[in-house]
Motif scaffolding. Structure first.
Motif: not given
Lengths: 620, 356
Positions: A25, A32, A86, A112-113, A116, A128, A150
């Motif tokens: 992430f 990314c 993403h 991408t977080t 999630a 992470v 996550l």
């Protein structure tokens, strides 16, 4: 030391430790993509068998979604076994990556977080790199629920004996947040109930106004409000118990009685310019500060020329002639001593408050004064209790308190009893507010809809309300008002799609876009004006002209291919796709108005047909 | 206290205390080094200097208490946990060591052991899955279990049962992407004609016994039904499955979940699938209050695949994050000494004021 680990090294380490497949992430889409780019120069290549497996899975997915075949990243992904996932990617590409992960063909995915929740594929390891997340322009710490969401992607059921959540530091990390999140309890969730215009219209269509309150009472919002009420009520019980000893005395409501008496007793004389309270010695001295008087100051001596009160504060002031001949305006408190010496002073009504001759004489006198002067002894009245004013005693009339036998007990208990009573009243008010807040908000909405003519005075749907309730999307009031203002009279499908796109799009990511037609610019200007006039009742949409122009181009020019469109703008493909999908959703709401607005529905239908081609047709 | 005095006092404090002080005052304070942090603290608290001073005093006091308590326990420490030779760079006292640990921290080897693929076994549903299905036969069910526990199995089994009874099943998900994934997954399972999808811009097999839709669509259907225009066969509706029910707390869309649940026909069973949340009992109690049948809650926090947490340094060194192999729930301070040392080193070296 580098601020964070290099993606190639990260994946290499994970591979070496047998921790793949992994989801990594990262903070942003760009991170990314850059991570993917950094693999371009790496020497790592996958074994032949894995490459073939990737090719096989991709071929399978491509059968369903042909647009994947042209994706520029295919070769990289096959060579290195790593992909990015993403929101900037087309859904078809994301499906392909998910499928690759599900079959275990990839070693790592950069995601991408923010997305999630949309990352619905598991892996052996989750990496992470951050502890905060961008939410509406600001970074906020991840909550325990989010961190566990996550980390929860690690460990595939049936494929792994253990899952791993690996933290690797980057400049965006606070280790405490992450360790607390990993070990902590997920947060409780709270209702986010808001009352929207379509909700009001639809509820009033199906139920009479009297029933609404009971329907609102069924919401989770009210359930949680009731929980808070219960807490308040236990507190209230405690307070009531505390109130017990302060029950009725000689009079049944002694607290109020005493309060009135107490206030009357303390009431001051009416405030006037002269009623200002000065310190007693200043007040005592004031009478002697007459023009011509010699006084001692904090530093030096002076002669009073005038005494007055300041304009705003009514503070006592004096105008002074000081050693050296300067004229000063000072507060009367500057005077420390009053001497037993006065000079003749011929006053005037303007600066310098005396005739020039007097001024000259006084200046001379001041210079000639002996060093020691007799001081006037001034008696100051110390604060003495002001007896109850006779007028106040009269207003109290036959008030019982002054002669009441329980007067002393009342005086003693009053502060505490009155505080408890106030607390009780406050709690009762908040309980009432909690119980009626939803209904109040609902009524506010009813009032607005009534003013705009969607509801009549008895809160029943008018003809306009009947069709307006079918528009159940964000910014519904703006859209229905636009329809009523006949902004879409005989509108072309491309224009309609463009306006809907500008209302639907709520992302402020910048980019470069094609130009819109003159017609679109004028129309959007009108839409913006209307939206601004509705601002008190509904949040104004972003109304971006650039994304509108892009949509217009796509609908107007039916020969334009998806790739051709993507070349016209810097907007990411995934964002373009989402913009169009959301626009189609908005347009399909307009399509439901077939019965009342046939030409608009027709236009919306044609716009939808015009938008659904290429990638948009292929994709779910 | 003058600004200068305050600054001096702040300078004497360890960085960790300053970070604790900065929490809530400065956003992203963890990026700043000591010097910068002090400047930011002074700047941020210009209006509320007394507040900062009192917080600082409280923290200092707390720390001095800790240090008084610490030596008693720390005395025999070094023998139990021999520090690695490289740790000479960190003279600062380690706070977590005050809490007595009796076991040595887990080694990397132990931590990594057990990686692998479990042997293929015939699928046996977990106890909670059986329990959920049994409860669902009688009443509404709220399921709150960790991510990846097998919520989908419950959904599929429940769907099979409802379809055998010729009842319509509606499956809602918050995201269109998830709807699409589920649509292909269920189409494979039940046969393509058996599954339909309704989203804002897509409509396929709208008459199928299993309908997948976004929650907004279901809400709209229910509104239409209440207004007298019944579209789906709501009277044969047997089961409504709401995936990712924790969206109830979504600031923008949560209201749609509430509306749907309020208006959901009473003859249909509800199955709410949610990730772990703090108060699933509240949701069950709420549904019990508004629906004819009491709502059952299935909740557990144990993951089916155990999770371990690790720390990887930018120099690729990997260590366990916690002293124990698994995650020590409720004890965030049980950090592995090696991970703590490495992270402290990282913070020292990347802090803006210290970069040389």
């Amino acid at each position: 030391m580098p601020p964070s680990i290099h993606p190639v090294d990260l994946v290499a380490t994970l591979r070496q430790r047998n921790l793949t497949p992994a989801i990594i992430f990262l903070t942003s889409r760009r991170a990314c993509d850059e991570a993917m780019q950094s693999f371009e120069h790496s020497q790592v290549t996958l074994p032949k068998t894995q490459q073939e497996q990737i090719a096989r899975v991709l071929a399978q997915v491509t059968e369903q979604y042909p647009s994947i075949a042209e994706h520029p990243l295919i070769d990289t992904v096959q060579r290195i076994g790593v992909a990015a996932h993403h929101a900037g990617h087309l859904p078809s590409w994301k499906i392909a990556v998910e499928e690759l992960m599900r079959t275990g063909s990839l070693d790592a995915v950069f995601a991408t977080t923010t997305l999630a929740a949309g990352v619905d594929f598991p892996a052996r390891t989750v990496v992470v790199t951050q502890s905060s997340i961008r939410k509406a322009r600001d970074f906020t710490d991840l909550t325990a629920s989010e961190i566990q969401q996550l980390a929860g992607r690690a460990g595939r059921r049936g494929k792994d004996l253990v899952g791993f959540a690996v933290i690797t530091p980057s400049p965006y990390i606070d280790l405490t947040v992450l360790t607390k999140g990993l070990t902590g309890q997920p947060e409780a969730i709270h209702s986010q109930f808001v009352i929207s215009y379509p909700m009001v219209l639809n509820l009033l269509k199906a139920h009479p106004r009297e029933q609404i309150q009971s329907i609102l009472a069924k919401s989770f919002a009210q359930f949680q409000l009731n929980q808070r009420t219960a807490v308040l009520e236990t507190k209230l019980d405690g307070l009531r118990a505390e109130m017990e000893p302060f029950g009725p005395r000689v009079c049944s409501d002694w607290i109020t009685q005493w309060q009135v008496f107490d206030q009357a007793r303390k009431r001051k004389k009416p405030r006037g310019p002269s009623a200002r309270q000065e310190s007693p010695d200043v007040a005592a001295r004031l009478h002697f500060l007459t023009p011509g008087r010699v006084v001692g100051l904090i530093r030096g001596r002076g002669i009073i020329l005038r005494q007055y009160r300041s304009k705003g504060q009514h503070a006592p002031m004096v105008t002074l002639l000081r050693d050296g001949g300067s004229l000063n305006e000072c507060p009367a408190s500057i005077v420390t001593q009053v001497f037993d010496r006065t000079f003749d002073c011929e006053e005037t009504s303007a600066y310098p408050w005396c005739t020039p001759q007097t001024l000259e004489q006084l200046t001379h006198h001041l210079l000639d004064l002996p060093p020691r002067l007799p001081i006037l002894p001034i008696l100051t009245h110390q604060n003495e209790e002001i007896p109850l004013d006779s007028s106040i005693i009269q207003t109290l009339g036959d008030f019982a308190c002054p002669t009441c036998p329980s007067r002393q007990a009342c005086q003693r208990d009053f502060p505490r009893a009155s505080r408890v009573r106030q607390e009780i009243q406050r709690h009762m008010k908040s309980i009432q507010a909690l119980q009626t807040s939803l209904w109040h908000r609902f009524q506010e909405r009813i009032d607005v809809l009534e003013r705009f003519g969607y509801l009549n005075a008895t809160a029943q749907l008018t003809a306009d309300g009947e069709w307006a309730r079918l528009i159940r999307i964000d910014h519904s009031l703006l859209i229905t008002e636009l329809i009523r203002a006949e902004a879409f009279g005989a509108i072309d499908p491309p224009l309609l799609a463009a306006v809907m796109a500008s209302i639907a799009h709520d992302d402020d990511r910048p980019g470069s876009f094609p130009r819109g037609s003159a017609g679109l610019v004028t129309l959007l200007f009108q839409v913006r004006k209307l939206a601004e006039s509705l601002a008190p009742h509904e949040a104004t949409p972003m109304l971006r002209a650039d994304v509108a122009a892009l949509t217009e181009r796509w609908v107007a020019d039916q020969t334009l291919t998806w790739i051709g469109l993507a070349r016209l703008t810097t907007m990411a493909e995934g964002d373009m796709f989402r913009l169009f999908a959301r626009t189609i959703e908005f347009l399909s709401q307009l399509k439901t108005l077939k019965a009342t607005h046939p030409s608009l529905a027709e236009s919306a239908d044609r716009a939808i047909a015009g938008m659904r081609r290429g990638v948009l047709e292929e994709l779910p | 206290m003058t600004t200068h005095e305050l600054e001096q006092l702040l300078l004497q404090q360890p960085v960790s205390l300053l970070h604790r002080l900065a929490r809530g005052r400065i956003s992203r304070h963890f990026r700043s080094g000591k010097r910068k942090l002090i400047d930011l603290l002074l700047q941020a608290s210009a209006e509320n200097r007394p507040g900062l001073e009192s917080d600082l005093a409280a923290l200092i006091e707390e720390q001095s208490h800790r240090q008084q308590a610490a030596p008693v326990e720390q005395a025999p420490k070094p023998k139990v946990h021999p520090r690695p030779a490289t740790s000479s760079a960190t003279p600062r006292p380690h706070r977590a060591e005050e809490h007595g640990h009796h076991e040595p921290p887990v080694s990397l080897h132990e931590w990594l052991s057990g990686i692998g693929v479990p042997q293929a076994q015939p699928f046996v549903p977990d106890a909670w899955q059986v329990d959920a299905l049994a409860k669902l036969a009688e009443t509404d069910v709220v399921v709150s279990v960790p991510t990846g526990s097998g919520k989908t199995y419950v959904a599929i089994e429940a769907t099979k049962r409802a379809m055998q009874e010729n009842r319509t099943v509606i499956y809602t998900s918050p995201l269109k992407a998830l709807s699409n994934t589920k649509f292909s997954e269920f189409s494979r399972l039940f046969g393509p004609g058996q599954v339909g999808i309704l989203t804002g811009d897509r409509r396929e097999h709208a008459q199928a016994p299993l309908l997948i839709m976004t929650t907004e669509i279901l809400r709209n259907l229910l509104y239409d039904a209440a207004g007298g225009e019944i579209d789906v066969r709501l009277d044969t509706l047997g089961l409504v499955i709401m995936d990712e029910s924790q969206y109830l707390a979504d600031p923008e869309r949560g209201v749609v979940w509430e509306e749907t649940l309020i208006f959901c026909p009473s003859q249909a069973r509800l199955l709410l699938l949610s990730a772990s949340i703090g108060n699933p009992q509240d949701i069950a109690d709420w549904l019990t209050a508004i629906r004819p049948n009491p709502c059952a809650l299935i909740r557990h926090t144990k993951r089916s695949v155990p999770l371990r947490a690790g720390y990887m340094h930018p120099n690729e060194k990997l260590t366990p994050l916690f002293r124990t192999a698994g995650i020590p729930y409720g004890q965030p301070h049980l950090l592995h000494p090696e991970a703590k040392r490495l992270f402290a080193e990282y913070e020292e070296e990347t802090g803006p004021s210290r970069s040389r």
